[in-house]
Design an enzyme around this catalytic site. Structure first.
Site, PDB file in Angstrom:
ATOM      1  N   ILE A   1       0.841  -1.204   0.000  1.00 30.24           N
ATOM      2  CA  ILE A   1       0.000   0.000   0.000  1.00 30.24           C
ATOM      3  C   ILE A   1       0.877   1.255   0.000  1.00 30.24           C
ATOM      4  CG2 ILE A   1      -1.742   1.326   1.300  1.00 30.24           C
ATOM      5  CD1 ILE A   1      -2.952  -1.305   2.238  1.00 30.24           C
TER       6      ILE A   1
ATOM      7  N   ASN B   1      11.774  -0.943   6.815  1.00 34.06           N
ATOM      8  CA  ASN B   1      12.873  -1.854   7.193  1.00 34.06           C
ATOM      9  C   ASN B   1      12.882  -3.114   6.328  1.00 34.06           C
ATOM     10  OD1 ASN B   1      10.746  -3.348   8.148  1.00 34.06           O
ATOM     11  ND2 ASN B   1      11.526  -3.602  10.220  1.00 34.06           N
TER      12      ASN B   1
ATOM     13  N   LEU C   1       2.075   3.623   7.946  1.00 32.03           N
ATOM     14  CA  LEU C   1       1.649   2.333   7.392  1.00 32.03           C
ATOM     15  C   LEU C   1       2.563   1.189   7.839  1.00 32.03           C
ATOM     16  CD1 LEU C   1      -0.133   4.203   5.656  1.00 32.03           C
ATOM     17  CD2 LEU C   1       0.603   2.987   3.637  1.00 32.03           C
TER      18      LEU C   1
ATOM     19  N   THR D   1       6.487  -4.148  16.935  1.00 28.90           N
ATOM     20  CA  THR D   1       6.436  -3.136  15.868  1.00 28.90           C
ATOM     21  C   THR D   1       5.135  -2.361  15.948  1.00 28.90           C
ATOM     22  OG1 THR D   1       7.576  -4.688  14.436  1.00 28.90           O
ATOM     23  CG2 THR D   1       6.587  -2.793  13.354  1.00 28.90           C
TER      24      THR D   1
ATOM     25  N   ALA E   1      -2.745   3.639   9.472  1.00 28.33           N
ATOM     26  CA  ALA E   1      -3.383   2.455   8.892  1.00 28.33           C
ATOM     27  C   ALA E   1      -3.791   1.491   9.988  1.00 28.33           C
ATOM     28  CB  ALA E   1      -2.406   1.760   7.942  1.00 28.33           C
TER      29      ALA E   1
ATOM     30  N   TYR F   1      -2.947  -9.504  16.478  1.00 28.63           N
ATOM     31  CA  TYR F   1      -2.904  -8.450  15.456  1.00 28.63           C
ATOM     32  C   TYR F   1      -4.054  -7.476  15.670  1.00 28.63           C
ATOM     33  CZ  TYR F   1      -2.806  -6.466  10.708  1.00 28.63           C
ATOM     34  OH  TYR F   1      -2.755  -5.635   9.630  1.00 28.63           O
TER      35      TYR F   1
END
Ligand code: UDP
Length: 328
Positions: free
Chosen positions: A12, A32, A76, A95, A118, A152
């Site tokens: 994206i 990264n 994002l 992260t 996002a 998640y």
């Protein structure tokens, strides 16, 4: 306008970078390459208003410099993909939570820079009985912490809480966008996403791996529609402090029908192979049967209408994987 895109070498992010550059704006990217790829931004490297940094969003001094130089931040960078999350639970949680905290904290302290963050339809979790269309204010229904898929959903929900807290307490402009199954050129199937996986399998004549009975359904959104929506939101003062679904409810299809459609469009003779969730992922894996976005809020605030049909979207993916991108 000077834009910073975290995760800008991802699927994206790279499309967003391209569109902003096409509008004559400046774009800096940090990635990264954990799930992104240099190949995604190779065609942008020669553009004079483009710069990129292969580094982590955990690098606070670098992030300070990049955010300072930007007018707005598209955040994002995140661990994405059901398979990736299950295979890398620790890195995914770190992260998604620590990285977002760094972005928001710096955006605030460097002058309340606008952050477009996002998020994901995973935030909603499972279907509630009789309900498969999700609106922004719907309850979230999740499984146990022993099922890693839900981590998640939880990390992105924490990200949303954090961003909303900056808006409510500090009046820092934020917009949260929940993407629903976005697809298009440059997406890789390596982290689980069904469309590039099926297309690759169809092209190479391998069995198409349909999980469970294949009667589960999703709504697939073309990347060009998703990019249009995110930019409309980021430039709209009425969107600030809001949470928005981005998706295409018209492109609703069962996974069985998707597999057959892709096979036909790719001119393939691949057989469909049904695989249990426990074999595909792990024992106790949970999937949501149906997932459809309610985009009335997005339409009301921005006037957005998705334009790309599922067939046209698939054409683009088949073309990309057949020619440009076969090695992914
Ligand atoms: N899926 C499948 N075969 C695959 C990959 C995914 O049948 O090789 C199914 C998956 O179980 C889910 C749907 O396709 O029901 C969409 O999966 P994806 O991981 O792309 O997105 P999400 O589950 O987050 O909607």
């Amino acid at each position: 306008m000077k834009n910073l895109i975290t995760g800008g070498a991802g699927f994206i992010g790279s499309h967003l970078a391209e569109e902003l550059l096409n509008r004559g704006e400046e774009v800096a990217v940090i990635d990264n390459l954990s799930t992104g790829s240099m190949r995604n931004i190779a065609h942008l490297k020669s553009r004079s208003k483009f710069s990129y940094h292969i580094n982590t969003i955990m690098n606070r001094p670098l992030m300070r410099r990049l955010i300072k130089q930007s007018d707005e931040v598209y955040h994002l960078a995140a661990a994405v993909g059901v398979k990736y999350i299950i295979d890398n639970p620790l890195e995914s949680i770190r992260t998604n939570i620590n990285g977002t905290e760094i972005v928001l904290d710096l955006a605030y302290s460097l002058g309340k820079k606008k952050v477009i963050m996002a998020s994901t339809s995973e935030v909603y979790g499972k279907n509630r009985p009789g309900k498969s269309t999700f609106s922004e204010d719907d309850d979230r229904v999740l499984g146990p912490t022993t099922t890693s898929r839900w981590s998640y959903s939880c990390t992105k929900a924490v990200d949303e809480f954090l961003a909303l807290a900056y808006w409510h307490e500090k009046r820092m402009p934020v917009v949260i966008v929940r993407f629903f199954n976005t697809c298009g050129p440059r997406q890789t199937g390596r982290y689980g996403m069904v469309v590039p996986r099926f297309v690759k399998q169809a092209i190479s004549g391998e069995p198409i791996t349909v999980y469970d009975d294949g009667k589960q359904s999703r709504c697939f959104t073309d990347i060009s529609d998703a990019i249009k929506a995110i930019i409309l939101l980021s430039r709209n003062p009425r969107a600030m402090g809001g949470v928005f679904n981005i998706g295409n409810p018209e492109n609703n299809i069962t996974i069985n029908a998707l597999a057959k459609k892709i096979r036909k469009m790719a001119g393939s003779v691949s057989p469909l192979k049904h695989i249990s969730y426990s074999k595909a992922y792990h024992e106790g894996f949970e999937d949501m049967r149906h997932r459809k976005p309610d985009i009335s809020k997005l339409k009301r605030v921005t006037g957005f209408e998705p334009a790309v049909s599922i067939d046209d979207m698939l054409k683009g993916v088949i073309e990309d994987l057949r020619h440009g991108n076969g090695r992914r």
